[in-house]
Design a protein around this motif. Structure first.
Motif, PDB file in Angstrom:
ATOM      1  N   TRP A   1       0.844  -1.206   0.000  1.00  0.00           N
ATOM      2  CA  TRP A   1       0.000   0.000   0.000  1.00  0.00           C
ATOM      3  C   TRP A   1       0.879   1.257   0.000  1.00  0.00           C
ATOM      4  O   TRP A   1       0.785   2.114   0.874  1.00  0.00           O
ATOM      5  N   THR A   2       1.735   1.368  -0.997  1.00  0.00           N
ATOM      6  CA  THR A   2       2.776   2.392  -0.988  1.00  0.00           C
ATOM      7  C   THR A   2       2.254   3.808  -1.234  1.00  0.00           C
ATOM      8  O   THR A   2       3.034   4.756  -1.226  1.00  0.00           O
ATOM      9  N   SER A   3       0.967   3.982  -1.448  1.00  0.00           N
ATOM     10  CA  SER A   3       0.447   5.305  -1.779  1.00  0.00           C
ATOM     11  C   SER A   3       0.247   6.203  -0.565  1.00  0.00           C
ATOM     12  O   SER A   3      -0.179   7.343  -0.716  1.00  0.00           O
ATOM     13  N   PHE A   4       0.532   5.719   0.639  1.00  0.00           N
ATOM     14  CA  PHE A   4       0.441   6.613   1.800  1.00  0.00           C
ATOM     15  C   PHE A   4       1.481   6.244   2.846  1.00  0.00           C
ATOM     16  O   PHE A   4       1.950   5.111   2.930  1.00  0.00           O
TER      17      PHE A   4
ATOM     18  N   SER B   1       2.471   2.890   5.707  1.00  0.00           N
ATOM     19  CA  SER B   1       1.920   1.633   5.195  1.00  0.00           C
ATOM     20  C   SER B   1       2.778   0.449   5.630  1.00  0.00           C
ATOM     21  O   SER B   1       3.921   0.606   6.034  1.00  0.00           O
TER      22      SER B   1
ATOM     23  N   LEU C   1      -4.355   0.826  -4.215  1.00  0.00           N
ATOM     24  CA  LEU C   1      -3.284   0.698  -3.224  1.00  0.00           C
ATOM     25  C   LEU C   1      -2.189  -0.270  -3.690  1.00  0.00           C
ATOM     26  O   LEU C   1      -2.140  -1.428  -3.281  1.00  0.00           O
TER      27      LEU C   1
END
Length: 303
Positions: free
Chosen positions: A58-61, A64, A279
């Motif tokens: 889930w590297t978009s935030f 994670s 995600l």
């Protein structure tokens, strides 16, 4: 979604993962290193191996889940015994889990089959770091500054059956159910069961196909099923696709060099039904085989 909402989500996930059905870290490229959950895999191929797997979920935030595991194994006593070690660190939100596991395996081999029984033991450290939270309400009584830590002893067991064209394994890497300590917000761990199976189809020179499945089970939660189909092209390049519970979908690739060096990569996304979007998750694997003893040999292996 505002950053503070992501923090709340991660805290809730963290609490869920340390409740009655705590989940072990997930690895997409499990079929290339079952030692992460099955001690009977140690030394089963009569070769020494070092494997590093790094997973960025889930590297978009920020905040994670990230998981790192390093395994090393070798065969001894003319291939009858296997020894292995697993070092693992798993982070999600404010929670951190570290493991050190030692594996021992005994093998019974015939012309076509190898049966292996393995045991492992080690320590697991569960920790929560509340000071990492950036709260809009500084004096929230549920998230006071400080950290909580619990160390647990572990034993696990597993069995494997391998031939030239298939691999089957059953394991319980943590046999002891762990309960939290009074006054510490780290709760119960329920033992997990793992069943893995893979088969190699040899279509023609230069092309092989390997479907594989991994089933995880834990009391109080539905089973998790990973399905993977990979193709080996010209004995050097693996390419495949996989799904987890038909809710996560991904692609993977691996390059083999001189039968000894492997670098793998997988990319996965969540289905559109998830509230946070796709995600993306990235996973990188590095593996090296080498011969330490006279009975060992580096060769093209498929399991």
């Amino acid at each position: 979604m505002p950053y503070r909402n992501w923090i709340i989500i991660l805290v809730l996930i963290s609490n869920a993962l340390t409740s009655n059905a705590q989940q072990d870290p997930v690895v997409s490229q499990y079929m290339f290193n079952p030692l992460t959950f099955n001690p009977s895999y140690a030394g089963i191929n009569n070769v020494a191996n070092v494997n590093l797997n790094s997973r960025f979920q889930w590297t978009s935030f920020e905040g994670s889940p990230t998981t790192y595991n390093l395994t090393a194994s070798t065969s001894l006593v003319n291939g009858k015994v296997g020894l292995g070690v697993l070092l693992l660190n798993d982070n999600i939100g404010i929670s951190n889990t570290s493991e050190v596991q030692m594996s021992y395996a005994y093998k019974i081999s015939s012309t076509h089959y190898t049966f292996s029984f393995g045991l492992q033991t080690g320590y697991i450290s569960y920790q929560k770091n509340f000071e990492d939270l950036n709260l809009s309400v500084a004096d929230d009584p549920l998230f006071q500054p400080g950290s909580e830590k619990v160390n647990k002893f572990n034993v696990g067991a597993g069995i494997s059956l391998m031939a030239d064209n298939f691999f089957i394994g059953l394991s319980v890497p943590k046999l002891i159910n762990s309960t939290g300590e009074e006054g510490v917000d780290i709760q119960t761990y329920e033992r997990h069961f793992y069943l893995i199976g893979a088969y190699l189809f040899d279509f023609k020179p230069g092309l092989k196909m390997k479907p594989s499945v991994l089933v995880r089970g834990v009391a109080g939660a539905p089973p998790s099923v990973d399905l993977n189909v990979s193709f080996l092209i010209n004995s050097q390049f693996w390419a495949g696709a996989f799904t987890r519970n038909f809710g996560t979908f991904g692609l993977m690739a691996q390059f083999d060099y001189l039968d000894a060096y492997k670098i793998g990569y997988s990319f996965e996304i969540l289905g559109n039904s998830f509230i946070g979007g796709t995600l993306p998750t990235h996973e990188v694997m590095l593996s090296v085989d080498f011969a330490l003893f006279n009975h060992q040999d580096v060769y093209k292996r498929f399991f």
